[in-house]
Design an enzyme around this catalytic site. Structure first.
Site, mmCIF file in Angstrom:
data_model
loop_
_atom_site.group_PDB
_atom_site.id
_atom_site.type_symbol
_atom_site.label_atom_id
_atom_site.label_comp_id
_atom_site.label_asym_id
_atom_site.label_seq_id
_atom_site.Cartn_x
_atom_site.Cartn_y
_atom_site.Cartn_z
ATOM 1 N N GLY A 13 0.820 -1.207 0.000
ATOM 2 C CA GLY A 13 0.000 0.000 0.000
ATOM 3 C C GLY A 13 0.849 1.249 0.000
ATOM 4 C CB ILE A 18 -0.311 5.989 6.177
ATOM 5 C CG1 ILE A 18 -1.168 7.022 6.918
ATOM 6 C CG2 ILE A 18 0.547 5.215 7.171
ATOM 7 C CD1 ILE A 18 -2.128 6.428 7.927
ATOM 8 N N GLY A 19 1.236 4.906 3.592
ATOM 9 C CA GLY A 19 2.181 3.945 3.029
ATOM 10 C C GLY A 19 3.389 4.610 2.402
ATOM 11 C CB SER A 140 -7.069 1.318 13.057
ATOM 12 O OG SER A 140 -7.726 2.502 13.468
ATOM 13 C CE1 TYR A 164 -9.294 0.707 7.757
ATOM 14 C CE2 TYR A 164 -10.084 1.602 9.836
ATOM 15 C CZ TYR A 164 -9.063 1.394 8.938
ATOM 16 O OH TYR A 164 -7.807 1.877 9.203
#
Length: 264
Positions: A13, A18-19, A140, A164
């Protein structure tokens, strides 16, 4: 002078907010070669050229794979040459409507959960041969609601927030399962909450974000490149701090989830 042995890191990703920041943060450390894993060639090329320019590290490249598809992950591992010291599982998706992969698996479960699972399994022999090695799973604090009897939202009404949250709970649980299995091979497996970053993923969930991508990537990069990520295993981190994780306590559920994932 002491020579630094080159460390190879693979970040999934790696074209997302963020990746990309994780890949850049690792590439900025002395002695790291970084491989970005992405689906979109144009985005990957832009990310690689940007990271090389920003860090001065020419040892940055990319590979392409769809992490919602087991066959592509297995082909990636089969074609891998040389060692792998750091695997950062970060790729995620949050489609607003229920979608399925060509194999008929609900897409968010396939990418966010099975993608991490398949990557870790496929690269275990390489990580073991490269040990000491480590796996960093980006999860998360926004986690919960896992239904082991309906992981693909076939009976429940699909909601991308619920899907999610479930996937991030699964990431945290499976980190424990892999940590136990890989401990004898000197491969550490940890899981973390990154910072809250305004990204495509967070926007799809209806959130913004108060932190920069670099701030969001801080804990994953810290686990990927410092002794903390090797001396700990099976631990959940946030803000560079080990945190108690209620999902890590239910070993029966963890093993059930692991065995379910094996069947895919």
């Amino acid at each position: 002078m002491m020579t630094i042995e080159k460390q190879i890191a693979l970040v999934t990703g790696a074209t997302g907010a963020i990746g990309r920041a994780i890949a850049r943060g690792i590439a900025a450390q002395p002695g790291y070669e970084v491989v970005l894993l992405a689906r979109d060639r144009a985005k990957a090329e832009r990310a690689v050229s940007g990271i090389r320019r920003e860090t001065g590290n020419e040892q940055v490249r990319y590979l392409l794979a769809d992490l919602s598809r087991k066959a592509e992950i297995e082909a990636l591992a089969a074609a891998w040459e040389g060692p792998l010291h750091v695997l950062v599982n970060n790729a995620g998706t949050t489609p607003r409507r229920r979608e399925e992969t060509p194999e008929g698996i609900e897409r968010q479960f396939a990418t966010n959960v099975l993608g991490y699972f398949w990557m870790t399994r496929a690269f275990t022999p390489i990580l073991t041969q490269s040990a000491p090695a480590r796996v960093v799973n980006v999860a998360s604090y926004y986690a919960g609601g896992l239904d082991l009897d309906d992981l693909e939202f076939e009976r429940r009404r699909y909601d991308n927030n619920a899907a999610y949250r479930q996937s991030k709970q699964a990431n945290r649980m499976l980190a424990v399962a892999f940590a136990e299995r890989l401990a004898p091979h000197d491969v550490a497996v940890n899981v973390c909450h990154p910072g809250d970053v305004n990204s495509t993923l967070s926007n799809n969930l209806g959130f913004g974000g108060s932190q920069t991508p670099e701030e969001g990537a801080d804990t994953p990069v810290w686990l990927a490149t410092t002794p903390a990520g090797q001396k700990n295993s099976g631990t959940y981190f946030a803000n560079r701090q080990a945190k108690p994780d209620p999902f890590a306590r239910d070993h029966e559920a963890i093993e059930t989830l692991y065995q379910i994932c094996l069947k895919y």
